[in-house]
Design a protein around this motif. Structure first.
Motif, PDB file in Angstrom:
ATOM      1  N   LEU C 124       0.814  -1.207   0.000  1.00 51.64           N
ATOM      2  CA  LEU C 124       0.000   0.000   0.000  1.00 51.64           C
ATOM      3  C   LEU C 124       0.850   1.261   0.000  1.00 51.64           C
ATOM      4  N   GLN C 126       3.900   1.593  -1.586  1.00 51.14           N
ATOM      5  CA  GLN C 126       5.005   1.215  -2.450  1.00 51.14           C
ATOM      6  C   GLN C 126       5.983   2.344  -2.667  1.00 51.14           C
ATOM      7  N   ASN C 127       7.254   1.998  -2.561  1.00 53.26           N
ATOM      8  CA  ASN C 127       8.344   2.947  -2.820  1.00 53.26           C
ATOM      9  C   ASN C 127       8.452   4.061  -1.805  1.00 53.26           C
ATOM     10  N   PHE C 132      10.414   0.447   1.860  1.00 51.40           N
ATOM     11  CA  PHE C 132      11.819   0.031   1.850  1.00 51.40           C
ATOM     12  C   PHE C 132      12.226  -0.584   3.168  1.00 51.40           C
ATOM     13  N   ARG C 135      10.859  -4.043   3.552  1.00 57.51           N
ATOM     14  CA  ARG C 135      11.511  -5.003   2.674  1.00 57.51           C
ATOM     15  C   ARG C 135      12.908  -5.323   3.166  1.00 57.51           C
ATOM     16  N   VAL C 136      13.624  -4.278   3.561  1.00 58.11           N
ATOM     17  CA  VAL C 136      15.000  -4.530   4.021  1.00 58.11           C
ATOM     18  C   VAL C 136      14.993  -5.384   5.288  1.00 58.11           C
ATOM     19  N   ARG C 200       7.374 -10.816   0.721  1.00 57.50           N
ATOM     20  CA  ARG C 200       7.609 -10.446  -0.655  1.00 57.50           C
ATOM     21  C   ARG C 200       6.495 -10.914  -1.558  1.00 57.50           C
ATOM     22  N   ARG C 203       3.353  -8.885  -0.961  1.00 58.02           N
ATOM     23  CA  ARG C 203       3.482  -7.541  -1.506  1.00 58.02           C
ATOM     24  C   ARG C 203       3.303  -7.551  -3.013  1.00 58.02           C
ATOM     25  N   ASN C 204       4.028  -8.451  -3.669  1.00 51.48           N
ATOM     26  CA  ASN C 204       3.947  -8.485  -5.123  1.00 51.48           C
ATOM     27  C   ASN C 204       2.561  -8.858  -5.609  1.00 51.48           C
ATOM     28  N   LEU C 207       0.274  -5.949  -5.137  1.00 58.71           N
ATOM     29  CA  LEU C 207       0.531  -4.910  -6.131  1.00 58.71           C
ATOM     30  C   LEU C 207      -0.173  -5.254  -7.433  1.00 58.71           C
ATOM     31  N   GLU C 208      -0.060  -6.523  -7.794  1.00 53.49           N
ATOM     32  CA  GLU C 208      -0.690  -6.959  -9.034  1.00 53.49           C
ATOM     33  C   GLU C 208      -2.202  -6.793  -8.962  1.00 53.49           C
TER      34      GLU C 208
END
Lengths: 278, 515, 320
Positions: C124, C126-127, C132, C135-136, C200, C203-204, C207-208
């Motif tokens: 939600l 993203q970027n 980040f 994800r990290v 991951r 999230r992916n 996003l899709e």
């Protein structure tokens, strides 16, 4: 020139930075190390890190400098993970591509073999192979490489199958193109994306696998330093000399993280579905 | 419709796990409702392999047997032979032994132990079909007679000075015939005369022993219950004693003991043991078939440094007889080649034709017994005389395989010694010795060992074994390095435990937790 | 669907045959034997004793003959006796199986509990920095050597009661609280890494899905944001997460080996490790069969769950 997509992805860049840093250390370690990583010193047993003694990461149970050993171990980790991944990828992709392209019986046989390998947990399979072959560094490469074959096989096969039915393949065929030609010129170039991601992830897992094997006594043998066997000897003294375990562990974490970040970033870039949503 | 199927599937999965846990619960430990204050909890790093005294070889099993069974005689904390099931004995001549048994000793099944049981047990050990490791200790017994219900007479075919010492071994425990006949073997049950009885065994987790109310030593055992917990990590054993989860733990690792000694929360008991760390040669493999090469290596090894580096100094340097066998042992620096001398060593190498040294392999393993640490120190030390040692580090099973096939040039070993020189030396160094992996065949040594085995006069034996030590040091079929300490870590509330020096936990019988 | 299940279960047979053959012969290629380890370096035996010992340890006949005998016994339900302890093999394995299963299941649950929410949050945002960071952190979890994490945990918690199993195992049914407490840290050690994978994929996947028309439609229709996300998007995004979980069951089960060793849990992974170290052939052979069976079952269950959850999938005889 526009910045390549790779470099615009911050996560991938972070990963690259870490990897390059380690590569530098690895190269430097061929020429210079703070101390001799194999030199035992009875006076310096289990010394905590200090600037005064020069042992920035402390010493181990034989008085050997930990930083030097970690640096020397960097080359070992790189060589093992790259070789093992290369081995697994080459064999696995070869198998998977032919299985996917030929289909039918060949497909069945090849994938059965991959399945049997796949039906073992990776660590157990690696332990098994090491037990048979013996504990040498080149056998670690072999063991991990074999463990990777099914994954690469599956991915390449899946991609080939997805592509097989595409228009341009059928067009090429009806134009009289031979099987091998189609394979090399049309199919292979288009399946590189998921494979690249898998390769970067395999590189990271290889380091973890090697350290797990060394931890169990089956990988790189002492006194040659590998991060895994350093952790193994640190196990007994960890409780009161934590630096013997913390630094080698961190070394592993950061390099593996580097490969993982790179892989994750690559996945972002190469997967068209993940372009900016908002 | 689909969602319901999904839900069902998930429920089935969860139920499956729960049900299979019930399976495990069926044999899992009954969590003690309230901890009896009379429970002694012992932490061990290895699970016992089996409990049949006549069959097991693993040390981990022996430690349990210490508490479940008795032998005719046992060793006390000074490593002296003292009565156990036999109250007294006579040795009218060197081929005859007569044992008088205690009366009223009961097995765990209630039946009284008599001379018949002794005869049965010894015969079972001697029977080739049992394949007992104890057989070689008492192989010269040719006849066992039951003189009366409490008297046994043993007749030997040839004199065996170490017989009494041999009879203290766990492998020669006294067992009841009916238990063996009922179960086939005693691997999973325990029917002995010992201070504790087996209550429950959850493999690789814990073993619970309870007090034998009929135990023949008055006032013993002190604790009502003993629980063995298997915890593979030695650092965790130490942590367990510190936190009070464990009352006692045997720990081999020098670094951990070193730390424990500095810790006020635990008590460390450390005593020179009976095991001996050795650097073995394959006497039939070049260049170690040349005595000068072996002597050179012996002169180049610095025992104290090895002890310091590999074992944090916790042990004592030793010659061919474990140094803690005070009656017999001559300290290494009083024996030939006992002091480091690089110049002489290099000269010997040159004489043998290796003025520039040579390279060779040392087989070792990363287990405690495999002596990897020792090998690394030796590798370092031999550089001083121009020898390049490569470490052939193998996994334990592989190590044993190499040992069994005599496939090595040199190796690092941990040998189990004894306070009685014959038991240890004959099998290891006589040319017909069963564990003579050194491939050492020397007429002079053979003659001396045979003599020492048969002599009965203590002064004569001492002279013989003194000579043995000198000869072995000179001919150097192997280099004896040091005896590591036996270490136990206990909580400050444990009272009464004593070490014997061979790892035995017999004195747990005297131990209790005082809070 | 019933037919499909039966077909899949039948495919177990050739797999088991193949696996059993390979293991039986390969395992005897490892240098060393149980008999040698029993003798160690201290025990003397006469030639007659050695004959008897060889017979007891199953070394008196050629390997193919032993294989046939073993299979024959298997078909009668006899899995043989451990060369090391003399105890029957199957009951010991079955006793330890639930422990490994429990560990794997809890690791999975923890991974899902940590990974899915973080994955949704990440998608939600993203970027953004939050993305980040998540994800990290997730990738760090994936980069930690499990045994290192486990060893650090053991040290950190060695003084506290009940968090470390240490030969104190109690089952779920006896004392649920104690059981859960002692499984928490080991499951975390394994699950933390897997949480990153879950995160991951979530999230992916999200996003899709978030790009899909029906989501935009739902939002355009004015449905509350949260309801849209959770009810519509997540439901559909969850699918790849399920499949990756199933395929990674191997990773989880394998991870349990080292964790069981470090935390002293009496599970199957540890037994496998010991059996290999001790050349306990009957145990190794039996465990491998059990694991292979488990894998086929897990794959089957994963496929079933996948099929049930996604109405678009038909359980046809797929060319997989």
């Amino acid at each position: 020139m526009k910045t390549p997509r790779l470099l615009r992805n911050k996560i991938a860049v972070a990963g690259l930075v870490l990897i390059v840093l380690y590569l530098l250390i690895s190269v430097v370690s061929l020429f210079w190390l703070p101390f001799d990583p194999l030199n035992m010193d009875a006076e310096q047993i289990l010394q905590p890190p200090s600037f005064v003694t020069g042992h920035l990461f402390g010493t181990d149970e034989f008085g050997r400098d930990i930083l030097s050993r970690i640096m020397k171990g960097t080359s070992v980790s790189f060589i093992i993970s790259v070789s093992a991944t290369a081995l697994g990828a080459l064999i696995g992709i070869f198998m998977g591509v032919w299985a996917g392209y030929l289909g039918g019986k060949a497909d069945n046989i090849i994938m059965r073999i991959a399945d049997i390998l796949f039906s073992f947990p990776s660590l157990l399979l690696a332990i098994f192979i090491m037990a048979i072959l013996g504990e040498h560094t080149y056998n670690v490469v072999l063991a991990i490489g074999i463990v990777y074959i099914p994954q690469f096989a599956r991915i390449s096969r899946g991609s080939i199958i997805a592509l097989k039915g595409n228009e341009f393949i059928r067009a090429a065929k009806s134009n009289g193109a031979g099987r091998t030609y189609i394979l090399i010129h049309h199919l292979l170039p288009n399946i590189t994306a998921p494979l690249i991601v898998q390769i970067s992830l395999s590189l990271s897992t290889a380091i973890l696998l090697e350290s797990a094997l060394s931890f169990l006594g089956l990988g790189v043998q002492p006194p040659n330093p590998s991060w895994g066997n350093m952790l193994s000897s640190a196990r007994k003294v960890m409780m009161f000399a934590p630096w013997t375990a913390v630094y080698p562990g961190l070394a592993i974490v950061l390099l593996v993280l580097g490969f993982n970040l790179l892989g994750d970033g690559l996945r972002d870039i190469l997967d068209p579905r993940l372009r900016n949503v908002r | 419709m689909k969602k319901r199927n999904l839900f069902v599937l998930c429920t089935v999965l969860v139920v499956l796990v729960a049900v299979s846990s019930a399976f495990a619960a069926g044999v899992a430990e009954q969590a003690p409702a309230a901890q009896k204050s009379q429970t002694l909890t012992i932490g061990v790093s290895q699970e016992a392999v089996g409990l049949d005294p006549h069959i097991v070889t693993a040390f981990s099993s022996m430690r349990r047997l210490d508490l479940l069974y008795n032998r005719l005689v046992r060793l006390d904390e000074n490593m002296q032979v003292v009565p156990d099931l036999a109250e007294s004995w006579e040795i009218p001549n060197n081929l005859t032994y007569i044992f008088h048994l205690r009366k009223g000793v009961k097995f765990h099944n209630g039946r009284e132990m008599t001379a018949d049981d002794v005869k049965y047990s010894l015969e079972r050990v001697l029977d080739p079909a049992t394949a007992s490791p104890g057989r070689s200790y008492i192989s010269t017994i040719s006849k066992i007679e039951v003189v009366d219900a409490y008297t046994v007479k043993l007749t030997l075919s040839s004199p065996l000075a170490s017989l009494l010492d041999a009879l203290t071994s766990n492998n020669i425990s006294i067992v009841p015939r009916e238990a063996v006949q009922e179960h086939g073997n005693l691997q999973r049950v325990a029917v002995g005369t010992g201070p504790y009885m087996l209550k429950e065994w959850v493999v690789d987790n814990s073993m619970t022993l309870v007090k034998n109310p009929n135990y023949f030593e008055a006032g013993l055992p002190k604790s009502d219950q003993v629980i063995f917990r298997v915890i593979p990590e030695e650092a965790s054993l130490y942590a367990g004693v510190r936190s009070g989860n464990l009352d006692l733990a045997t720990i081999n690792d020098g670094a951990t003991i070193r730390q424990a000694k500095a810790d006020k929360n635990v008590v460390v008991m450390s005593k020179p043991g009976m095991n001996v760390r050795v650097f073995s040669f394959n006497n039939q493999k070049k260049p170690f078939d040349d005595i000068r090469v072996r002597q050179a290596v012996a002169l180049a090894l610095n025992r104290s440094e090895i002890l310091t580096m590999a074992e944090y100094g916790m042990g004592a340097t030793t010659g061919p007889i474990p140094i803690s066998a005070k009656v017999w042992a001559i300290p290494p620096d009083q024996l030939p080649l006992g002091k480091t001398d690089y110049a002489k060593a290099k000269q010997l190498l040159a004489d043998a034709g290796y003025p520039n040294g040579f390279a060779f392999d040392i087989v070792c393993s990363s287990t405690y017994e495999g002596g990897l640490a020792v090998a690394q120190v030796i590798q370092n030390q031999l550089k001083n005389i121009g020898l390049t040692a490569n470490l052939d580090v193998v996994e334990w099973g592989n190590y044993i395989d190499r040992w069994a096939k005599r496939d090595f040039a040199t190796m690092v070993e941990l040998r189990g010694g004894s306070s009685e020189p014959d038991r240890f030396l004959y099998r290891s160094l006589h040319s017909t010795g069963g564990v003579n992996n050194f491939m050492f065949k020397d007429a002079e040594t053979d003659a001396l060992l045979e003599l020492g085995r048969e002599q009965t006069d203590p002064a004569q034996r001492k002279a013989t074994y003194d000579k043995v030590q000198v000869v072995l040091s000179e001919k150097a079929p192997l280099v004896f390095l040091y005896s590591p300490n036996e270490n136990q870590v206990t909580s400050p509330y444990v009272e009464g435990f004593k070490q014997i020096g061979n790892g035995s936990l017999y004195y747990v019988t005297h131990a209790q937790v005082i809070k | 669907m019933g037919k499909y299940i039966i077909k899949r279960l039948l495919s177990l047979v050739p797999v088991l045959i193949g696996v059993s053959l390979i293991v039986f012969f390969l395992v005897r290629m490892i240098p060393g034997s149980a008999l040698q380890m029993y003798m160690g370096t201290q025990v003397e035996a006469t030639p007659e004793q050695m004959e008897e010992l060889k017979r007891l340890f199953g070394e008196d006949k050629p390997i193919p003959v032993l294989y046939i005998e073993w299979v024959g016994d298997l078909l009668k339900g006899d899995f043989g006796y451990s060369l090391r302890t003399g105890r029957p093999v199957l009951p010991d394995i079955l006793n330890r199986l639930p422990i490994s299963l429990e560990l794997t299941l809890y690791s999975l649950i923890l991974a899902l509990l940590i990974g899915i929410p973080l994955g949704v949050l990440s998608s939600l945002r993203q970027n953004t920095f939050g993305d980040f960071f998540n994800r990290v952190v997730g990738l760090i979890g994936l980069s930690l050597p499990q045994f290192w994490l486990a060893a650090l945990m053991v040290i950190a918690f060695s003084n506290s009661q009940g968090w470390i199993p240490m030969g104190n195992y109690v089952s779920l049914l006896e004392n649920p609280l104690k059981n859960l407490k002692m499984f928490f840290l080991p499951s975390l050690a394994i699950g933390f890494g897997f949480a990153a994978v879950v995160m991951r994929y979530t999230r992916n996947s999200m996003l899709e899905v978030l790009q899909m028309d029906y989501v935009r439609t739902a939002r355009a229709k004015g449905l509350p944001y949260r309801k849209v996300i959770i009810v519509h998007a997540l439901k559909n995004a969850i699918l790849p997460v399920i499949t990756v979980t199933g395929f990674n069951a191997g990773y989880l089960l394998g991870g349990s080996i080292v964790i069981e060793e470090v935390f002293a849990l009496p599970g199957m992974g540890r037994l496998a490790l010991y059996a290999i170290n001790q050349r306990d052939y009957p145990v190794i052979q039996a465990i491998v069969l059990v694991i292979a069976t488990l894998f086929v079952l897990v794959n089957l269950i994963t496929d079933l769950v996948y099929a049930l959850a996604d109405p678009r999938i038909r359980l046809v005889d797929e060319k997989r």
